[in-house]
Motif scaffolding. Structure first.
Motif, mmCIF file in Angstrom:
data_model
loop_
_atom_site.group_PDB
_atom_site.id
_atom_site.type_symbol
_atom_site.label_atom_id
_atom_site.label_comp_id
_atom_site.label_asym_id
_atom_site.label_seq_id
_atom_site.Cartn_x
_atom_site.Cartn_y
_atom_site.Cartn_z
ATOM 1 N N GLN A 436 0.823 -1.208 0.000
ATOM 2 C CA GLN A 436 0.000 0.000 0.000
ATOM 3 C C GLN A 436 0.857 1.259 0.000
ATOM 4 O O GLN A 436 0.519 2.249 -0.647
ATOM 5 C CB GLN A 436 -0.931 -0.034 1.218
ATOM 6 N N LYS A 437 1.977 1.231 0.734
ATOM 7 C CA LYS A 437 2.903 2.366 0.718
ATOM 8 C C LYS A 437 3.436 2.607 -0.689
ATOM 9 O O LYS A 437 3.567 3.749 -1.136
ATOM 10 C CB LYS A 437 4.071 2.115 1.673
ATOM 11 N N ARG A 438 3.760 1.526 -1.384
ATOM 12 C CA ARG A 438 4.256 1.662 -2.754
ATOM 13 C C ARG A 438 3.199 2.300 -3.638
ATOM 14 O O ARG A 438 3.490 3.214 -4.419
ATOM 15 C CB ARG A 438 4.661 0.279 -3.281
ATOM 16 N N ARG A 439 1.949 1.859 -3.526
ATOM 17 C CA ARG A 439 0.890 2.440 -4.350
ATOM 18 C C ARG A 439 0.662 3.908 -3.999
ATOM 19 O O ARG A 439 0.381 4.730 -4.861
ATOM 20 C CB ARG A 439 -0.408 1.635 -4.198
ATOM 21 N N LEU A 440 0.800 4.239 -2.710
ATOM 22 C CA LEU A 440 0.658 5.643 -2.307
ATOM 23 C C LEU A 440 1.785 6.483 -2.892
ATOM 24 O O LEU A 440 1.559 7.608 -3.358
ATOM 25 C CB LEU A 440 0.645 5.758 -0.782
ATOM 26 N N SER A 441 3.001 5.970 -2.884
ATOM 27 C CA SER A 441 4.122 6.733 -3.443
ATOM 28 C C SER A 441 3.914 6.997 -4.933
ATOM 29 O O SER A 441 4.254 8.072 -5.435
ATOM 30 C CB SER A 441 5.445 5.992 -3.204
ATOM 31 N N VAL A 442 3.344 6.020 -5.634
ATOM 32 C CA VAL A 442 3.027 6.223 -7.056
ATOM 33 C C VAL A 442 1.905 7.246 -7.196
ATOM 34 O O VAL A 442 1.953 8.134 -8.053
ATOM 35 C CB VAL A 442 2.634 4.884 -7.717
ATOM 36 N N ALA A 443 0.901 7.138 -6.331
ATOM 37 C CA ALA A 443 -0.244 8.057 -6.399
ATOM 38 C C ALA A 443 0.188 9.505 -6.228
ATOM 39 O O ALA A 443 -0.342 10.405 -6.893
ATOM 40 C CB ALA A 443 -1.267 7.687 -5.333
ATOM 41 N N THR A 444 1.156 9.760 -5.347
ATOM 42 C CA THR A 444 1.597 11.139 -5.105
ATOM 43 C C THR A 444 2.237 11.756 -6.338
ATOM 44 O O THR A 444 2.267 12.981 -6.478
ATOM 45 C CB THR A 444 2.599 11.206 -3.934
ATOM 46 N N MET A 445 2.763 10.916 -7.220
ATOM 47 C CA MET A 445 3.425 11.423 -8.420
ATOM 48 C C MET A 445 2.481 11.525 -9.615
ATOM 49 O O MET A 445 2.519 12.490 -10.375
ATOM 50 C CB MET A 445 4.606 10.519 -8.781
ATOM 51 N N ILE A 446 1.603 10.550 -9.792
ATOM 52 C CA ILE A 446 0.762 10.552 -10.990
ATOM 53 C C ILE A 446 -0.364 11.571 -10.906
ATOM 54 O O ILE A 446 -0.936 11.951 -11.927
ATOM 55 C CB ILE A 446 0.172 9.160 -11.280
ATOM 56 N N VAL A 447 -0.678 12.040 -9.704
ATOM 57 C CA VAL A 447 -1.800 12.966 -9.554
ATOM 58 C C VAL A 447 -1.523 14.308 -10.222
ATOM 59 O O VAL A 447 -2.447 15.003 -10.651
ATOM 60 C CB VAL A 447 -2.131 13.164 -8.054
ATOM 61 N N ASP A 448 -0.251 14.683 -10.351
ATOM 62 C CA ASP A 448 0.094 16.018 -10.841
ATOM 63 C C ASP A 448 0.407 16.061 -12.337
ATOM 64 O O ASP A 448 0.701 17.110 -12.882
ATOM 65 C CB ASP A 448 1.289 16.563 -10.047
ATOM 66 N N GLU A 449 0.408 14.886 -12.983
ATOM 67 C CA GLU A 449 0.508 14.805 -14.440
ATOM 68 C C GLU A 449 1.752 15.472 -15.009
ATOM 69 O O GLU A 449 1.686 16.249 -15.968
ATOM 70 C CB GLU A 449 -0.754 15.376 -15.096
ATOM 71 N N GLN A 450 2.919 15.181 -14.438
ATOM 72 C CA GLN A 450 4.161 15.690 -15.011
ATOM 73 C C GLN A 450 4.444 15.034 -16.359
ATOM 74 O O GLN A 450 3.921 13.959 -16.665
ATOM 75 C CB GLN A 450 5.334 15.417 -14.062
ATOM 76 N N ASN A 451 5.306 15.682 -17.160
ATOM 77 C CA ASN A 451 5.624 15.164 -18.496
ATOM 78 C C ASN A 451 6.585 13.984 -18.453
ATOM 79 O O ASN A 451 6.636 13.178 -19.379
ATOM 80 C CB ASN A 451 6.247 16.268 -19.357
ATOM 81 N N ILE A 452 7.377 13.897 -17.378
ATOM 82 C CA ILE A 452 8.366 12.826 -17.236
ATOM 83 C C ILE A 452 8.168 12.184 -15.870
ATOM 84 O O ILE A 452 8.126 12.885 -14.847
ATOM 85 C CB ILE A 452 9.808 13.357 -17.348
ATOM 86 N N LEU A 453 8.047 10.871 -15.841
ATOM 87 C CA LEU A 453 7.809 10.169 -14.588
ATOM 88 C C LEU A 453 8.825 9.042 -14.421
ATOM 89 O O LEU A 453 8.893 8.124 -15.237
ATOM 90 C CB LEU A 453 6.388 9.593 -14.563
ATOM 91 N N PHE A 454 9.647 9.135 -13.375
ATOM 92 C CA PHE A 454 10.605 8.096 -13.020
ATOM 93 C C PHE A 454 10.005 7.211 -11.927
ATOM 94 O O PHE A 454 9.431 7.737 -10.956
ATOM 95 C CB PHE A 454 11.908 8.710 -12.485
ATOM 96 N N LEU A 455 10.169 5.910 -12.075
ATOM 97 C CA LEU A 455 9.685 4.984 -11.059
ATOM 98 C C LEU A 455 10.770 3.942 -10.784
ATOM 99 O O LEU A 455 11.193 3.224 -11.693
ATOM 100 C CB LEU A 455 8.398 4.288 -11.502
#
Length: 550
Positions: A436-455
């Motif tokens: 769940q922590k991993r999914r939350l960390s992804v959620a914090t990044m995808i919500v803002d719709e940046q042009n480049i996303l590192f995971l």
């Protein structure tokens, strides 16, 4: 050796029990896979078995656990750890010292090991896990996979009767994973220790672990018996609970669902696949070339180097990535994958060379502007949590950018649903399970719709259902114009989603090409990589002279 009776556990802030009326026995020397979706209570049960709970529990517990006839509630602090050793999902959480050698010695000194035997024990366990060359290394300099091995070495040095491994191979490269599983197999057979393995990826473990105990999403025990029976007769249970089957089984069921194959018995090895196959469409093992929609350079790197404390991490890195692209970065543990992505995201700075983002030197970007262009999901999700509520964690950047509160509410709730975090809005991020922590960390990044996303290893700790949802989410972001750069050891994900794959070895890029081109190379093992299931099956069938019909 271990008796669990009607074990039920509640955390204070949770409405429902995390684990619910669990009962089972484990004999000395027995092996068992503990399976279940993210958040089903697997790690919580681990903390009960080695005595951390109920002593450190912020909640209530009912039922009981006996180890060698002694209740865990009647033991002194640390007493159970002499019998049950645990390698936690996050190995950093159990380190106390600065260097590899001192970390292993710490536990030995605590149990009163004679000084003249400590050095021999340290050398022995380091050889077992393949860390001999890192004996004097600083722990913080190790890769995630190397830290996992060190945590195992610390436990093995204490010679417990039982070992629990909580997702032990999640951070390991493919070759290291195979070697780790074989190491555990030999150690278990040689030392006759009991073994519980918590895993989301069953490949390799099915070769020697006979028993499976399956937890449901609600923390109930829903199956206890033969792993073979669980796979062959209850594959629907695995899918219902979001638990991964062996990759070859998943591939076979996918073919059946698409009416491209038929089997007399569900396979869970490559040999089973060919033996029980009655029909297979020849197009099933082919892949549709993933077209790149890249238009213009989005990241350019010229002669970048990185050194830390006289150690060369990256050497003369030069490339140009056009966007949007779906790029997989892979390679052996410690090859420089995370270091490279942190440089590209502007989190760290190179010792030499230049990095350009959208044709502009990364040094010329203000951090606030750069964060609007680039999102970064860390390998350890806790490294990026800064609020006390899940909702506020996702909303943080939206509020920082002064979005109307109605927009914030809408975007956060959409993201909660996409990342399967509904109902957890008011939970503290640190109280979530690792998945769940991993999914939350992804959620914090995808919500803002940046042009480049590192995971960095985004599927680490995820069950099969969560992995599918996450990857579908990333694929959709890519189709909408986001460049996805994903560090991963999962070759099946590379095969299915990436249109470009970058391989690092010893801080250098040794391959930068399409996945199809990479699979055509003869010996990926030289880079500690393996082929995806589809390619391995295709080669197995060709080597076995199996006729593929249409």
């Amino acid at each position: 050796m271990i008796q669990v009776r009607e074990l039920t556990l509640w955390f204070n802030e949770h409405e429902h029990p995390t684990i619910n009326k669990l009962s089972f026995d484990l004999r000395s020397g027995e092996t068992m896979l503990l399976l279940g979706p993210s958040g089903s209570g697997k790690s919580t049960l681990t903390c009960c078995l080695n005595g951390i709970y109920p002593r450190e529990l912020d909640g209530e517990i009912a039922g009981d656990i006996h180890i060698f006839g002694t209740s865990i509630q009647d033991t002194k602090p640390g007493e159970m750890s002499k019998h049950v050793g645990v390698v936690f999902q996050d190995p950093e959480s159990q380190f106390c010292m600065l260097t590899v050698e001192d970390e292993i010695a710490f536990g030995l000194e605590n149990i009163g090991t004679p000084r003249d035997k400590i050095a021999t024990k340290i050398d022995g366990v380091l050889q077992m896990v393949g860390l001999t060359a890192y004996k004097e290394a600083n722990i913080h300099s190790l890769s995630g996979g190397q830290k996992q091995k060190l945590a195992l070495a610390c436990i093995l040095a204490l010679e417990p009767d039982f070992v629990i491994l909580d997702e032990p191979t999640a951070n390991l490269d493919p070759l290291a994973k195979q070697a780790f599983i074989q190491t555990m197999k030999h150690i278990q057979e040689d030392k006759k220790i009991g073994l519980i393995v918590i895993e989301h990826q069953l490949d390799g473990w099915v070769s020697f672990i006979e028993r499976a105990f399956i937890l449901s999403k609600a923390g109930h025990g829903v199956f206890d018996g033969s792993l073979t029976e669980a796979i062959t007769k209850h594959a629907d249970l695995f899918q219902l609970e979001g638990i991964a089957l062996p990759s070859i089984t998943e591939l076979a069921l996918q073919a059946c669902d698409n009416n491209q194959a038929a089997f007399s018995k569900i396979p869970f090895t490559y040999e089973d696949f060919t033996t029980h196959m009655s029909y297979l469409d020849q197009t099933f093992l082919e892949t549709t070339a993933k077209k790149s929609c890249a238009l213009e350079p989005i990241i350019e790197v010229h002669n970048v180097k990185l050194s830390k404390k006289k150690q060369k991490i990256l050497r003369d890195i030069t490339f140009s990535w056009a966007g949007p692209s779906f790029i997989a970065v892979t390679g052996a543990n410690g090859s420089g994958k995370t270091s490279l992505t942190r440089l590209l995201a502007g989190i760290e700075f190179p010792s030499a060379g230049n990095i350009y983002v959208n044709n502009r030197s990364i040094n010329q970007w203000k951090q606030k502007e750069l964060r609007q262009q680039i999102g970064y999901v860390f390998q350890n999700p806790e490294h990026q949590f800064i609020t006390d509520r899940v909702f506020d964690e996702i909303a943080y950047t939206l509020r920082l950018r002064a979005y109307p509160e109605a927009t914030v509410q809408e975007k956060v709730h959409q993201t909660l649903a996409s990342c399967q975090l509904q109902g957890m809005e008011n939970r503290h991020p640190y109280t979530l399970s690792q998945g769940q922590k991993r999914r939350l960390s992804v959620a914090t990044m995808i919500v803002d719709e940046q042009n480049i996303l590192f995971l960095d290893e985004p599927t680490f700790g995820q069950d099969a259902a969560s992995t599918r949802e996450l990857m579908h989410l990333l694929a959709a972001r890519y189709k909408n114009g986001t460049t996805i750069i994903m560090v991963t050891h999962d070759m099946d994900l590379v095969d299915k989603y990436a249109n470009r794959v970058v391989v690092l070895k010893n801080g250098e890029i040794v391959a930068d090409e399409t996945p199809t081109q990479l699979w055509e190379r003869p010996h990926l093992s030289k880079w500690n990589l393996d082929y995806p299931t589809r390619i391995k099956l295709k080669r197995h069938m060709e080597g076995s002279h199996v006729c593929i019909t249409k």
